[in-house]
Design a protein around this motif. Structure first.
Motif, PDB file in Angstrom:
ATOM      1  N   ARG A   1       0.807  -1.223   0.000  1.00  0.00           N
ATOM      2  CA  ARG A   1       0.000   0.000   0.000  1.00  0.00           C
ATOM      3  C   ARG A   1       0.841   1.275   0.000  1.00  0.00           C
ATOM      4  N   GLY A   2       1.819   1.328   0.914  1.00  0.00           N
ATOM      5  CA  GLY A   2       2.575   2.559   1.087  1.00  0.00           C
ATOM      6  C   GLY A   2       3.394   2.949  -0.115  1.00  0.00           C
ATOM      7  N   LEU A   3       3.999   1.971  -0.779  1.00  0.00           N
ATOM      8  CA  LEU A   3       4.840   2.275  -1.931  1.00  0.00           C
ATOM      9  C   LEU A   3       4.015   2.852  -3.072  1.00  0.00           C
ATOM     10  N   THR A   4       2.801   2.330  -3.233  1.00  0.00           N
ATOM     11  CA  THR A   4       1.905   2.862  -4.264  1.00  0.00           C
ATOM     12  C   THR A   4       1.535   4.312  -3.972  1.00  0.00           C
ATOM     13  N   ARG A   5       1.181   4.566  -2.725  1.00  0.00           N
ATOM     14  CA  ARG A   5       0.810   5.936  -2.348  1.00  0.00           C
ATOM     15  C   ARG A   5       2.015   6.867  -2.430  1.00  0.00           C
ATOM     16  N   LEU A   6       3.194   6.340  -2.134  1.00  0.00           N
ATOM     17  CA  LEU A   6       4.408   7.142  -2.187  1.00  0.00           C
ATOM     18  C   LEU A   6       4.674   7.638  -3.602  1.00  0.00           C
TER      19      LEU A   6
END
Length: 223
Positions: free
Chosen positions: A131-136
């Motif tokens: 999730r976080g890498l996509t949002r990053l």
């Protein structure tokens, strides 16, 4: 973050770069919808609105929304594949590393800490990759493209949007700085919790033999 990227294999990089491409496509589709909405508004305000033209612009809006949904689903699928594959590799590396430890090293880390590192810590990394890498990637791209679209048309909105983006960035930095020490403390508490659970499970016969259930429950509750 850099250490994590260094551990990515060629297959992981292929999934990551493909996912980034689909994220960019999804952002572009999302930002196209306001353009069609602006065209409809302009036609209505100018009195030159034609039913076919309005329906055509509305159809393109729906098409962009549907395509964005499909791209998002596929992007999430790639993120999940990448996260699962990377966490599997990470767990294998941790297991092999722990197997090579001497008894002194095991005592220094404690078994509870090693359990936490191979389960909870890897799970946190998996969630970040998923999730976080996509949002990053997605969040700054949206901000930059939105500013580029607005800057060429409305100076006032560009200034307001820039201020809003700066405020959000400051809030994110503050929250990260505030949360980081608490997350480190949380990891230590997880180590203590796992160690207590392990002691109770392995020594359950002794606990029952000495009728120490209440003591162990109070100890667990405190941790």
């Amino acid at each position: 973050m850099i250490k994590m990227l260094k551990n990515l294999k060629p297959g992981h990089w292929a999934l990551l770069l493909t996912n980034i491409f689909f994220i960019l496509v999804q952002v572009w589709l999302d930002l196209k919808i306001p353009d069609y909405m602006s065209d409809i508004t302009t036609m209505v305000k100018s009195g030159t609105a034609v039913v076919s033209a309005v329906l055509g612009a509305g159809g393109y809006m729906l098409l962009c929304a549907f395509a964005s949904m499909l791209v998002l689903i596929f992007s999430d699928y790639l993120s999940a594949r990448l996260a699962a594959s990377f966490s599997r590799m990470l767990r294998r590396k941790i297991f092999v590393k722990v197997e090579s430890f001497s008894m002194e090293e095991i005592d220094r880390f404690s078994i509870g800490s090693l359990i936490t590192r191979s389960t909870n810590d890897v799970q946190q990394i998996q969630m970040f990759v998923s999730r976080g890498l996509t949002r990053l990637v997605q969040t700054p791209v949206i901000a930059i493209l939105a500013l580029m679209k607005i800057s060429g048309r409305y100076l006032e909105w560009s200034v307001i949007t820039s201020i809003a983006v700066a405020i959000v960035l400051c809030l994110v930095v503050f929250m990260v700085m505030y949360a980081h020490p608490k997350m480190r403390r949380n990891q230590i508490l997880n180590d203590d919790l796992n160690r207590t659970m392990r002691d109770n499970m392995t020594g359950i016969r002794v606990v029952r033999a000495y009728n120490a259930e209440d003591f162990q429950e109070a100890r667990f509750e405190e941790i």
